[in-house]
Design a protein around this motif. Structure first.
Motif, PDB file in Angstrom:
ATOM      1  N   THR A 134       0.808  -1.223   0.000  1.00  0.00           N
ATOM      2  CA  THR A 134       0.000   0.000   0.000  1.00  0.00           C
ATOM      3  C   THR A 134       0.838   1.269   0.000  1.00  0.00           C
ATOM      4  O   THR A 134       0.307   2.357  -0.238  1.00  0.00           O
TER       5      THR A 134
ATOM      6  N   GLU B 153      -7.905   0.696   8.572  1.00  0.00           N
ATOM      7  CA  GLU B 153      -6.672   0.394   7.834  1.00  0.00           C
ATOM      8  C   GLU B 153      -5.456   0.273   8.757  1.00  0.00           C
ATOM      9  O   GLU B 153      -4.593  -0.583   8.547  1.00  0.00           O
TER      10      GLU B 153
ATOM     11  N   THR C  11      -0.849  -4.259   3.703  1.00  0.00           N
ATOM     12  CA  THR C  11      -2.094  -4.371   4.445  1.00  0.00           C
ATOM     13  C   THR C  11      -2.802  -5.662   4.072  1.00  0.00           C
ATOM     14  O   THR C  11      -2.529  -6.251   3.024  1.00  0.00           O
TER      15      THR C  11
ATOM     16  N   THR D 191      -2.581  -3.122   8.862  1.00  0.00           N
ATOM     17  CA  THR D 191      -1.393  -2.706   8.121  1.00  0.00           C
ATOM     18  C   THR D 191      -0.153  -2.880   8.992  1.00  0.00           C
ATOM     19  O   THR D 191      -0.206  -2.669  10.200  1.00  0.00           O
TER      20      THR D 191
END
Length: 260
Positions: free
Chosen positions: A171, A196, A187, A200
Motif C-alpha cells: 500500500t 486500515e 495491508t 497494516t
C-alpha cells in the motif's frame, strides 16, 4: 528453597520417570540449539531433536498432555528424555499450533509461524487508532538495536520471533532512508471490516542485511501488488504518532524474504 520430586508417565517409549528440581524462583527457560524441533501443547513449548520423531511425540502429548501440563508447568526445567519444555504464554502456544514452515532465505534457519497482520499486531488500539505494543500476539518480541543485527534469535524465551504472512497488498513504497533500509507498508486486503491502521504493518529490508549480501531483493512490485512475506516481528517506539507508520510501532524488521 528447592525440592525434589519424581513423576512417572507412560509413553510410546514405555514408562518414563523424571526427577525434577523446583524452586520458589521460576527457572530461566533453557536455551536449546536451533536444530531442535518444536511442539506446542497445552501452554507448553516442547523442544526436542528433530530426528526424535516429532509427530509421534506430538501425538503422545495430545493424549496425555492435559493431566501432565499442570504438574509440568511447576517444573519449567523438566527434561523428558531428549525433550525439554518451557512455559509458553497462551498467545505463543496458539501461534505455534499452526503449520510449521521453512525460511525462504538461507541466511536464517528459523522456522516461521504462519499468521496474519491483524492477529500478530493484535486488536488493542491506541488513542491515535494504531495497534499497541501490549496487544501484540508474540510477547516478548524484538526491540532496540536488534533491528540492526545480522543474526537474530528464533525465540525470545519461549516465544517465536519469525513470522510468515500470505497474500498482503503493498500500500506504500517509502523508498530507502539514509540508514540504507528499504521500506514499504503492506495491508490485509481481506479484512475490510477493520480500520486500515489495524490491518497494516510496516516492513523494512535491513541495510545491515543488504551490506552483507543476504537481504531479499529491494526491487519491489508496484503498489497494489500482492505478496507473501517472512520477517522478524519488531517494535519501534519512534513513530507511534505518525500516520505513515499506522500510528503503531509494529514492523517486520528485518524483512527476511518476500515473494510475489
Amino acid at each position: 528453597m528447592r525440592r525434589l520430586s519424581t513423576m512417572c508417565v507412560a509413553g510410546f517409549m514405555g514408562a518414563i520417570c523424571v526427577l525434577a528440581v523446583s524452586s520458589a524462583v521460576p527457572a530461566r527457560p533453557l536455551a536449546l540449539p536451533q536444530s531442535f524441533g518444536d511442539v506446542a501443547v497445552n501452554g507448553l513449548l516442547w523442544r526436542g531433536h528433530r530426528f526424535h520423531d516429532v509427530r509421534r511425540f506430538s501425538t503422545w502429548l495430545g493424549r496425555h498432555g492435559t493431566t501432565y501440563a499442570a504438574w509440568a508447568r511447576r517444573h519449567p526445567t523438566l527434561s523428558l528424555g531428549l525433550w525439554q519444555h518451557v512455559a509458553c504464554p497462551p498467545g505463543c502456544a496458539a501461534a505455534l499450533a499452526g503449520p510449521r514452515l521453512r525460511s525462504w532465505n538461507p541466511h536464517t534457519r528459523c522456522k516461521p509461524i504462519l499468521t496474519t497482520i491483524p492477529r500478530v499486531i493484535g486488536s488493542r488500539r491506541s488513542p491515535l487508532g494504531g495497534a499497541t505494543e501490549a496487544g501484540g500476539l508474540l510477547q516478548p518480541h524484538l526491540t532496540g538495536t536488534s533491528r540492526r543485527a545480522l543474526d537474530l534469535p528464533c525465540l525470545n524465551g519461549a516465544t517465536p520471533s519469525f513470522v510468515e504472512i500470505h497474500d498482503v497488498q503493498i500500500t506504500a513504497d517509502l523508498g530507502s532512508p539514509p540508514d540504507g533500509d528499504r521500506v514499504f507498508n503492506v495491508t490485509d486486503p481481506r479484512r475490510l471490516d477493520l480500520p486500515e491502521h489495524m490491518r497494516t504493518v510496516h516492513l523494512e529490508i535491513s541495510g545491515t542485511w543488504r551490506d552483507a549480501g543476504v537481504a531479499p531483493s529491494t526491487v519491489l512490485p508496484p503498489v497494489g501488488s500482492r505478496v507473501d512475506v517472512q520477517g522478524f516481528l519488531y517494535w519501534d517506539p519512534e513513530h507511534t504518532d505518525e500516520a505513515w507508520h499506522s500510528f503503531s510501532g509494529w514492523e517486520l524488521h528485518p524483512l527476511a524474504a518476500w515473494r510475489a
